[in-house]
Design an enzyme around this catalytic site. Structure first.
Site, PDB file in Angstrom:
ATOM      1  N   CYS A  50       1.629  -2.873  96.558  1.00  0.00           N
ATOM      2  CA  CYS A  50       2.816  -2.611  97.374  1.00  0.00           C
ATOM      3  C   CYS A  50       3.458  -3.951  97.769  1.00  0.00           C
ATOM      4  CB  CYS A  50       2.451  -1.794  98.610  1.00  0.00           C
ATOM      5  SG  CYS A  50       1.594  -2.736  99.889  1.00  0.00           S
ATOM      6  N   CYS A  55      -4.743  -1.393 102.591  1.00  0.00           N
ATOM      7  CA  CYS A  55      -4.803  -1.330 101.134  1.00  0.00           C
ATOM      8  C   CYS A  55      -6.061  -2.026 100.625  1.00  0.00           C
ATOM      9  CB  CYS A  55      -3.576  -2.005 100.535  1.00  0.00           C
ATOM     10  SG  CYS A  55      -2.045  -1.064 100.724  1.00  0.00           S
ATOM     11  N   GLU A 109      -6.169  -4.403  98.341  1.00  0.00           N
ATOM     12  CA  GLU A 109      -5.986  -5.839  98.086  1.00  0.00           C
ATOM     13  C   GLU A 109      -6.365  -6.696  99.288  1.00  0.00           C
ATOM     14  OE1 GLU A 109      -3.951  -3.368  97.382  1.00  0.00           O
ATOM     15  OE2 GLU A 109      -2.899  -3.663  95.476  1.00  0.00           O
ATOM     16  N   ASN A 142      -9.312   0.570  99.548  1.00  0.00           N
ATOM     17  CA  ASN A 142      -8.431   0.965 100.647  1.00  0.00           C
ATOM     18  C   ASN A 142      -9.233   1.700 101.718  1.00  0.00           C
ATOM     19  OD1 ASN A 142      -8.581   3.070  98.732  1.00  0.00           O
ATOM     20  ND2 ASN A 142      -6.616   3.945  99.342  1.00  0.00           N
ATOM     21  N   CYS A 191       1.385  -6.182 100.019  1.00  0.00           N
ATOM     22  CA  CYS A 191       0.229  -6.771  99.329  1.00  0.00           C
ATOM     23  C   CYS A 191       0.655  -7.884  98.380  1.00  0.00           C
ATOM     24  CB  CYS A 191      -0.545  -5.697  98.585  1.00  0.00           C
ATOM     25  SG  CYS A 191      -1.494  -4.647  99.706  1.00  0.00           S
ATOM     26  N   GLU A 246      -8.335   4.004 104.905  1.00  0.00           N
ATOM     27  CA  GLU A 246      -7.291   4.693 105.670  1.00  0.00           C
ATOM     28  C   GLU A 246      -7.777   5.019 107.080  1.00  0.00           C
ATOM     29  OE1 GLU A 246      -6.037   7.923 103.116  1.00  0.00           O
ATOM     30  OE2 GLU A 246      -5.034   6.541 101.751  1.00  0.00           O
TER      31      GLU A 246
HETATM   32  N1  THU Z   1      -2.842   1.506  98.087  1.00  0.00           N
HETATM   33  C1  THU Z   1      -3.624   0.407  97.890  1.00  0.00           C
HETATM   34  O1  THU Z   1      -4.724   0.301  98.438  1.00  0.00           O
HETATM   35  N2  THU Z   1      -3.166  -0.556  97.056  1.00  0.00           N
HETATM   36  C2  THU Z   1      -2.046  -0.459  96.312  1.00  0.00           C
HETATM   37  O2  THU Z   1      -1.766  -1.368  95.546  1.00  0.00           O
HETATM   38  C3  THU Z   1      -1.193   0.730  96.428  1.00  0.00           C
HETATM   39  C4  THU Z   1      -1.551   1.681  97.503  1.00  0.00           C
HETATM   40  C5  THU Z   1      -3.363   2.565  98.965  1.00  0.00           C
HETATM   41  C6  THU Z   1      -2.746   2.665 100.323  1.00  0.00           C
HETATM   42  C7  THU Z   1      -3.073   4.093 100.695  1.00  0.00           C
HETATM   43  O3  THU Z   1      -4.387   4.142 101.230  1.00  0.00           O
HETATM   44  C8  THU Z   1      -3.079   4.821  99.359  1.00  0.00           C
HETATM   45  O4  THU Z   1      -3.175   3.833  98.368  1.00  0.00           O
HETATM   46  C9  THU Z   1      -1.832   5.662  99.124  1.00  0.00           C
HETATM   47  O5  THU Z   1      -0.693   4.898  99.298  1.00  0.00           O
END
Ligand code: THU
Length: 137
Positions: free
Chosen positions: A88, A55, A57, A44, A91, A46
């Site tokens: 999520c 994310c 994925e 991920n 994703c 941010e």
């Molecule tokens: N996140 C992912 O990268 N993948 C997931 O399957 C669930 C959530 C990340 C998004 C964000 O950067 C952090 O987790 C908190 O939500």
């Protein structure tokens, strides 16, 4: 030789170590086994403008597309804690683009046990590319 879940876990964890998650503190890694037999991983990423974060994925999907893979055969997602880090909603749809209903998603909060589910279980009655008429490109 067949790729094992241990290898996918290791690739997801190596990617997770590179996560850019200063806002949530929740680092996630994803590793795709693609149709070419290779593993493509992502983390991920941010952003200070919060909604622009990515994310893990889609990062792994981008790596797959750029590396020449076409289909997701299996995907392994790792994150902190005991609870399986399931993709999520957005994703799930992104995985749908490159997977099948039978594609297995392994979700693993690394202090707990991995959860295996098919894409069909996580995203039932889904919409996908085959719903659209073929187009000349
Ligand atoms: N996140 C992912 O990268 N993948 C997931 O399957 C669930 C959530 C990340 C998004 C964000 O950067 C952090 O987790 C908190 O939500």
């Amino acid at each position: 030789m067949a790729v094992t879940d241990a290898e996918l876990f290791d690739a997801a964890e190596a990617a997770r170590a590179r996560a850019h998650a200063p806002y949530s503190g929740f680092s996630v890694g994803a590793a795709i086994l693609a149709d070419d037999g290779r593993i493509y991983a992502g983390c991920n990423v941010e952003n200070a403008a919060y909604p622009l974060g990515n994310c893990a994925e889609p990062s792994a999907i981008s790596a797959m597309v750029m590396g020449g893979g076409h289909r997701i055969m299996r995907i392994y997602v790792t994150g902190p804690g005991q609870t399986p880090v399931t993709p999520c909603g957005g994703c799930r749809q992104r995985i749908r683009e490159f997977g099948t209903p039978e594609t297995v998603i392994v979700s693993h909060g690394v202090e707990g046990r991995p959860l295996e589910a098919t894409l069909e279980q996580l995203l039932p009655h889904s919409f996908g590319p085959e719903f659209l008429p073929p187009r000349e490109i």
